[in-house]
Motif scaffolding. Structure first.
Motif, mmCIF file in Angstrom:
data_model
loop_
_atom_site.group_PDB
_atom_site.id
_atom_site.type_symbol
_atom_site.label_atom_id
_atom_site.label_comp_id
_atom_site.label_asym_id
_atom_site.label_seq_id
_atom_site.Cartn_x
_atom_site.Cartn_y
_atom_site.Cartn_z
ATOM 1 N N ARG A 220 0.829 -1.200 0.000
ATOM 2 C CA ARG A 220 0.000 0.000 0.000
ATOM 3 C C ARG A 220 0.871 1.261 0.000
ATOM 4 N NH1 ARG A 220 -3.997 -2.209 -1.841
ATOM 5 N NH2 ARG A 220 -5.955 -2.573 -0.724
ATOM 6 N N GLU A 221 1.865 1.301 0.890
ATOM 7 C CA GLU A 221 2.728 2.477 0.981
ATOM 8 C C GLU A 221 3.534 2.679 -0.296
ATOM 9 O OE1 GLU A 221 2.643 4.726 3.345
ATOM 10 O OE2 GLU A 221 1.118 3.572 4.421
ATOM 11 N N GLY A 222 3.876 1.582 -0.965
ATOM 12 C CA GLY A 222 4.646 1.666 -2.190
ATOM 13 C C GLY A 222 3.929 2.375 -3.324
ATOM 14 N N GLN A 223 2.601 2.485 -3.220
ATOM 15 C CA GLN A 223 1.837 3.169 -4.262
ATOM 16 C C GLN A 223 1.884 4.688 -4.132
ATOM 17 O OE1 GLN A 223 -1.996 0.905 -3.724
ATOM 18 N NE2 GLN A 223 -1.736 0.567 -5.910
ATOM 19 N N LEU A 227 10.856 5.775 -3.482
ATOM 20 C CA LEU A 227 11.596 4.541 -3.259
ATOM 21 C C LEU A 227 12.455 4.627 -2.000
ATOM 22 C CD1 LEU A 227 12.624 1.737 -4.029
ATOM 23 C CD2 LEU A 227 14.258 2.848 -5.577
ATOM 24 N N ASP A 228 13.152 5.739 -1.806
ATOM 25 C CA ASP A 228 14.022 5.816 -0.630
ATOM 26 C C ASP A 228 13.211 5.776 0.664
ATOM 27 O OD1 ASP A 228 12.943 8.323 -1.126
ATOM 28 O OD2 ASP A 228 14.769 9.425 -0.638
ATOM 29 N N SER A 229 12.033 6.392 0.652
ATOM 30 C CA SER A 229 11.179 6.342 1.842
ATOM 31 C C SER A 229 10.665 4.927 2.087
ATOM 32 C CB SER A 229 9.997 7.301 1.687
ATOM 33 O OG SER A 229 10.448 8.638 1.566
ATOM 34 N N LEU A 230 10.306 4.241 1.003
ATOM 35 C CA LEU A 230 9.823 2.867 1.156
ATOM 36 C C LEU A 230 10.935 1.947 1.650
ATOM 37 C CD1 LEU A 230 7.215 1.150 0.683
ATOM 38 C CD2 LEU A 230 8.387 0.285 -1.335
#
Length: 263
Positions: A220-223, A227-230
């Motif tokens: 869900r967060e990846g949407q 990228l660095d935050s994920l």
């Protein structure tokens, strides 16, 4: 909890059935939103649930908004601000509750999934359609917009071009067309829908419950994140996963050449 949602649990799999078949399981003009919000909270708090199947009773998954109930918005008796608040306190709470549910969610679409019903299917992680299923982002046909978040949900499932086509025309897709555009991942005969959904749910539920929830949250967060935050979030979640009893069992089972027992 209410009469709209029927809850059944068999082992690690819970099944939610929208249970107003005479009205094709509408999501407005009734207690649906409040029941979905309460049910999501119940499931979140119950670690014994690893997978949820969502379906509808009767000939429809969900016909979406209750068009007859919309008659109340005509005339001067109700002004725009109260209508706005009704959406925020009603169907939009349903959207947030179901989309943010940490437990993997399978939509078993057994018939019409129209308007908010189509969007409800898009709130799920996996969609399986019966051959008789029909889908439409049909708000335009009754002169309104997707007030439930469909303009955010649908493009993430089928891509912007197909979502725009569906939203601008309001036209119906049959199950095969839904499969072609990625709205569903498979189409099965009507009498095999729930069996297929359950078999998939069992394969998912065989995996560690805590890690399933962490994995879904990352997806869900990846949407919506960089990228660095994920990657930062993934590192934190991985630290949690490494300290679970399920991970220890999986490692020990691998070393001992046996099948892991996740309870």
């Amino acid at each position: 909890m209410g009469d709209f949602l029927k809850y059944e649990q068999d082992g690690k799999v819970a099944t939610l059935t929208m249970n107003d078949p005479d009205n094709r399981n509408p999501l407005t003009g009734n207690s649906a939103a409040a029941e979905f919000v309460a049910m999501a909270a119940r499931i979140e708090a119950d670690p014994s649930v690893r997978v949820v199947i969502l379906t509808g009773a009767g000939a429809a998954f969900s016909a979406g908004g209750n068009v007859k109930d919309m008659k109340k918005y005509q005339g001067d008796a109700i002004q725009p601000m109260p209508i706005r608040d009704e959406y925020r306190r009603g169907i939009q709470r349903l959207t947030l509750a179901m989309y943010n549910l940490d437990v993997p969610l399978i939509a078993a679409v057994n018939g019409f999934a129209i308007g908010a019903g189509c969007d409800l299917a898009c709130m799920c992680d996996i969609r399986i359609a019966a051959e008789s299923a029909k889908f439409a982002e049909s708000f335009i046909k009754v002169g309104i917009i997707p007030g439930d978040g469909g303009a955010w949900l649908l493009p993430r499932v089928v891509g912007m071009s197909k979502a725009a086509e569906m939203a601008f025309t309001g036209e119906m897709l049959d199950a095969q067309a839904a499969l072609s555009c990625g709205l569903v991942s498979r189409v099965v005969p009507d009498d095999q829908l729930m069996q297929t959904a359950r078999e998939l749910a069992d394969r998912i539920a065989a995996n560690p419950g805590p890690t399933l929830r962490l994995t879904k949250r990352l997806l869900r967060e990846g949407q919506v994140t960089r990228l660095d935050s994920l990657l930062e979030l993934s590192a934190a979640y991985q630290a949690l996963a490494h300290k679970t009893a399920e991970h220890a069992e999986a490692v020990n089972a691998f070393i001992e050449k046996r099948k892991p027992d996740f309870g």
